[in-house]
Design an enzyme around this catalytic site. Structure first.
Site, PDB file in Angstrom:
ATOM      1  N   ARG A 215      49.415  24.015  45.831  1.00  0.00           N
ATOM      2  CA  ARG A 215      50.147  23.580  44.642  1.00  0.00           C
ATOM      3  C   ARG A 215      51.416  24.390  44.381  1.00  0.00           C
ATOM      4  O   ARG A 215      52.265  23.993  43.598  1.00  0.00           O
ATOM      5  CB  ARG A 215      49.203  23.642  43.413  1.00  0.00           C
ATOM      6  CG  ARG A 215      48.084  22.624  43.459  1.00  0.00           C
ATOM      7  CD  ARG A 215      46.976  22.929  42.461  1.00  0.00           C
ATOM      8  NE  ARG A 215      46.016  23.917  42.980  1.00  0.00           N
ATOM      9  CZ  ARG A 215      44.953  24.346  42.311  1.00  0.00           C
ATOM     10  NH1 ARG A 215      44.720  23.910  41.087  1.00  0.00           N
ATOM     11  NH2 ARG A 215      44.127  25.237  42.843  1.00  0.00           N
TER      12      ARG A 215
ATOM     13  N   ALA B 295      93.700  53.423  39.137  1.00  0.00           N
ATOM     14  CA  ALA B 295      93.334  52.004  39.120  1.00  0.00           C
ATOM     15  C   ALA B 295      93.661  51.330  40.445  1.00  0.00           C
ATOM     16  O   ALA B 295      94.680  51.632  41.080  1.00  0.00           O
ATOM     17  CB  ALA B 295      94.082  51.306  37.987  1.00  0.00           C
TER      18      ALA B 295
ATOM     19  N   ALA C 161      41.641  35.814  48.818  1.00  0.00           N
ATOM     20  CA  ALA C 161      43.076  35.539  48.873  1.00  0.00           C
ATOM     21  C   ALA C 161      43.451  34.733  50.109  1.00  0.00           C
ATOM     22  O   ALA C 161      44.533  34.862  50.647  1.00  0.00           O
ATOM     23  CB  ALA C 161      43.852  36.862  48.863  1.00  0.00           C
TER      24      ALA C 161
HETATM   25  C1  UD1 Z   1      38.532  28.855  40.925  1.00  0.00           C
HETATM   26  C2  UD1 Z   1      37.100  28.621  40.445  1.00  0.00           C
HETATM   27  C3  UD1 Z   1      37.150  28.106  39.016  1.00  0.00           C
HETATM   28  C4  UD1 Z   1      37.871  29.100  38.124  1.00  0.00           C
HETATM   29  C5  UD1 Z   1      39.255  29.437  38.689  1.00  0.00           C
HETATM   30  C6  UD1 Z   1      39.824  30.608  37.922  1.00  0.00           C
HETATM   31  C7  UD1 Z   1      35.738  27.982  42.364  1.00  0.00           C
HETATM   32  C8  UD1 Z   1      35.084  26.863  43.082  1.00  0.00           C
HETATM   33  N1  UD1 Z   1      36.457  27.656  41.288  1.00  0.00           N
HETATM   34  O1  UD1 Z   1      39.186  27.608  40.925  1.00  0.00           O
HETATM   35  O2  UD1 Z   1      35.842  27.907  38.527  1.00  0.00           O
HETATM   36  O3  UD1 Z   1      38.005  28.591  36.810  1.00  0.00           O
HETATM   37  O4  UD1 Z   1      39.164  29.804  40.068  1.00  0.00           O
HETATM   38  O5  UD1 Z   1      41.140  30.856  38.274  1.00  0.00           O
HETATM   39  O6  UD1 Z   1      35.554  29.109  42.745  1.00  0.00           O
HETATM   40  N2  UD1 Z   1      40.177  31.137  48.257  1.00  0.00           N
HETATM   41  C9  UD1 Z   1      39.807  31.642  49.504  1.00  0.00           C
HETATM   42  N3  UD1 Z   1      39.267  30.795  50.396  1.00  0.00           N
HETATM   43  C10 UD1 Z   1      39.030  29.479  50.152  1.00  0.00           C
HETATM   44  C11 UD1 Z   1      39.399  28.990  48.878  1.00  0.00           C
HETATM   45  C12 UD1 Z   1      39.947  29.836  47.958  1.00  0.00           C
HETATM   46  O7  UD1 Z   1      39.995  32.822  49.781  1.00  0.00           O
HETATM   47  O8  UD1 Z   1      38.526  28.798  51.032  1.00  0.00           O
HETATM   48  C13 UD1 Z   1      40.789  32.049  47.292  1.00  0.00           C
HETATM   49  C14 UD1 Z   1      42.179  31.616  46.889  1.00  0.00           C
HETATM   50  O9  UD1 Z   1      43.159  32.242  47.707  1.00  0.00           O
HETATM   51  C15 UD1 Z   1      42.277  32.070  45.434  1.00  0.00           C
HETATM   52  C16 UD1 Z   1      40.839  32.084  44.956  1.00  0.00           C
HETATM   53  O10 UD1 Z   1      40.026  32.041  46.112  1.00  0.00           O
HETATM   54  O11 UD1 Z   1      42.831  33.368  45.337  1.00  0.00           O
HETATM   55  C17 UD1 Z   1      40.528  30.907  44.041  1.00  0.00           C
HETATM   56  O12 UD1 Z   1      40.799  29.701  44.751  1.00  0.00           O
HETATM   57  P1  UD1 Z   1      41.556  28.490  44.063  1.00  0.00           P
HETATM   58  O13 UD1 Z   1      41.693  27.409  45.042  1.00  0.00           O
HETATM   59  O14 UD1 Z   1      42.764  28.959  43.375  1.00  0.00           O
HETATM   60  O15 UD1 Z   1      40.427  28.075  43.010  1.00  0.00           O
HETATM   61  P2  UD1 Z   1      40.619  27.333  41.621  1.00  0.00           P
HETATM   62  O16 UD1 Z   1      40.732  25.879  41.857  1.00  0.00           O
HETATM   63  O17 UD1 Z   1      41.684  27.977  40.833  1.00  0.00           O
HETATM   64 CA    CA Z   2      43.171  29.558  41.203  1.00  0.00          CA
END
Ligand code: UD1
Ligand code: CA
Length: 475
Positions: free
Chosen positions: A16, A382, A10
């Site tokens: 985005r 009232a 998280a």
């Molecule tokens: C990720 C997956 C993708 C999957 C999708 C499902 C990877 C590379 N990709 O993509 O295959 O289909 O989730 O929803 O894993 N986060 C960290 N640290 C970081 C980056 C991310 O803690 O450095 C956490 C984010 O807070 C988030 C989760 O990891 O809760 C997923 O990251 P996000 O950037 O949303 O990945 P997606 O592009 O959705």
């Molecule tokens: Ca995601």
């Protein structure tokens, strides 16, 4: 079946979302995205639960302290990708048994699906098991690449995928069960030679496979469970899906929901059997609605307790207690600390706060009741105003049992109206009224006879007065 560790990622920026609030703290159905993920994991009873935090760390940690104080957090200072986040989570962990890794932005996941993934993982003796689903629109998700024998070969991210891979509809949910020892051995081998220059946790699958690991991809039927929330459009999608899921559960448990598309109930609310929710109703927070109550149309209740048989029409209430068979509305505003007894009434255009209304008492129309204690069986006429504010401080008003407050009274606090007392309509009551007395606080009326004919000659009023039968009376 025991689960050793759960890691929730998280730390991402949630770019985005375009928000000052960390993504995982955005909420749907009255609970944060992270709160939903935690709730799904709760049923699994893991020995330890770690959340990787980074972006908006203070806010996320404060939120966790409130909703899940036992959770430990791991700090990811720079966003290095999901693989980097997992590396940090594992850094000071003695790997043993099974570890479940999931993202903080997939609020629709259910504990049942997680349990199903773990069950298959253990039964098959897998090194890694990935939860997948077929999405009608897989855009943005990592795609599941299966070999000729159907087994999972690797996961390719949207940004790294070719046209053929992009056409694959089976996506990675971001939920994985791993053999903790094998994962610890593989996680250091991740490389960032990809489109985003990040360490992808998804790449660990291919690494484990190449090391001879046994990999499973478990495709669940309901793809909506794997919905990831990355922007506000997906936030609204998840909100609507969760609304439908919650409403369906309520209807199946015996709640009448006349129009499920306009009825929103927080996941933390409790609605009893034979409650009726009319269109346009929102039940938020930890509200509790007892059997036979009718809420709506268009009512908004947050953290309220509504007893059986009560009705709340076209009204707004926060942290209020509404007693048995009480009647609220239409157009009533109940603020925190309002406590309505049984068989009470807070009628049209009535505002109340920090006020107790004893059993059977009524505030039927157009009144403000602030900082007050009203006994049983009393009637507040009232347009009565409880004048609680002297410009600097708030003061309390006490009204006894079976009191009759005349219409348009001003009860200037602090003031006490004794049991069985009356106040005359239009009174400004600044002194206590003893039990059984009639409090009169207004000027005596006088009539200036003939004033209109003298002062407003030639007007319609003067004409009407002139032709009235009794204008010649002297006063
Ligand atoms: C990720 C997956 C993708 C999957 C999708 C499902 C990877 C590379 N990709 O993509 O295959 O289909 O989730 O929803 O894993 N986060 C960290 N640290 C970081 C980056 C991310 O803690 O450095 C956490 C984010 O807070 C988030 C989760 O990891 O809760 C997923 O990251 P996000 O950037 O949303 O990945 P997606 O592009 O959705
Ligand atoms: Ca995601």
């Amino acid at each position: 079946m025991s689960l050793d560790t759960v890691v929730i990622l998280a730390a991402g920026e949630g770019t985005r979302m375009k928000s000052q609030t960390p993504k995982v703290l955005h909420s749907i159905a009255g609970r944060s995205l992270l709160g939903h993920v935690l709730a799904a994991c709760e049923t699994l009873n893991p020995q330890q639960l770690r959340v990787v935090v980074g972006s908006g760390r203070e806010k996320v940690e404060a939120h966790l302290k409130e909703i899940a104080p036992k959770v430990t957090t791991v700090f990811q200072e720079h966003r290095g990708g999901t693989g980097h986040a997992a590396q940090l989570a594992l850094a000071d962990l003695t790997p043993q048994g099974t570890i479940l890794i999931l993202a903080g932005d997939t609020p629709m996941l259910t504990g049942e699906s997680l349990a199903q993934l773990l069950e298959g993982h253990h039964a098959g003796g897998f090194t890694a098991s990935v939860l997948t689903a077929e999405h009608p629109d897989p855009t943005g998700y990592g795609r599941i690449i299966r070999g000729d024998d159907g087994s999972l070969v690797r996961i390719v991210e949207e940004k790294d995928a070719d046209e053929f891979e992009k056409a694959i509809e089976e996506v990675n949910s971001g939920v994985y069960a791993f053999d903790a020892v094998k994962l610890a051995g593989a996680i250091g081998k991740l490389r960032n030679d990809n489109a985003q220059g990040e360490l992808y946790l998804t790449d660990v699958i291919e690494i484990l496979r190449n090391d001879g690991g046994k990999i499973a991809a478990v495709c669940i039927d309901d793809f909506t469970e794997t919905l990831g929330v990355n922007d506000r459009v997906q936030l609204a999608e998840a909100e609507a899906l969760l609304r439908d899921r919650t409403n369906e559960k309520l209807m199946r448990s015996g709640v009448t929901i006349v129009d499920p598309t306009t009825t929103w109930v927080s996941v933390e609310a409790t609605i009893a059997q034979d409650v009726t929710l009319l269109p346009g109703t929102v039940i938020g927070g930890k509200s509790t609605i007892a059997t036979g109550a009718v809420i709506g149309p268009r009512s908004y209740l947050v953290d309220c307790t509504v007893a059986s048989g009560a009705e709340v029409k076209e009204s707004h209430a926060t942290s209020a207690v509404i007693g048995e068979n009480a009647s609220v509305g239409p157009f009533t505003y109940l603020r925190p600390g309002t406590n309505l007894g049984a068989n009470t009434r807070a009628g049209a255009f009535v505002e109340m706060k920090n006020a107790t209304l004893g059993d059977g008492s009524k505030v039927p129309h157009l009144s403000y009741v602030g900082d007050a204690t009203i006994g049983e069986g009393s009637n507040i006429g009232a347009a009565t105003i409880f004048v609680n504010y002297d410009g600097v401080e708030k003061h309390h008003t006490t009204v006894g049992d079976h009191v009759r407050i005349g219409s348009d009274s001003m009860l200037v606090a602090p003031v006490t109206i004794g049991d069985g007392a009356y106040t005359a309509a239009g009174s400004v009551i600044t002194e206590d009224v003893p039990a059984g007395a009639m409090g009169v606080g207004r000027a005596k009326q006088r009539n200036v006879i003939g004033w209109v004919l003298r002062k407003r000659p030639g007007t319609k009023s003067a004409e009407a007065a002139a032709s009235a039968p009794s204008t010649d009376q002297e006063g």
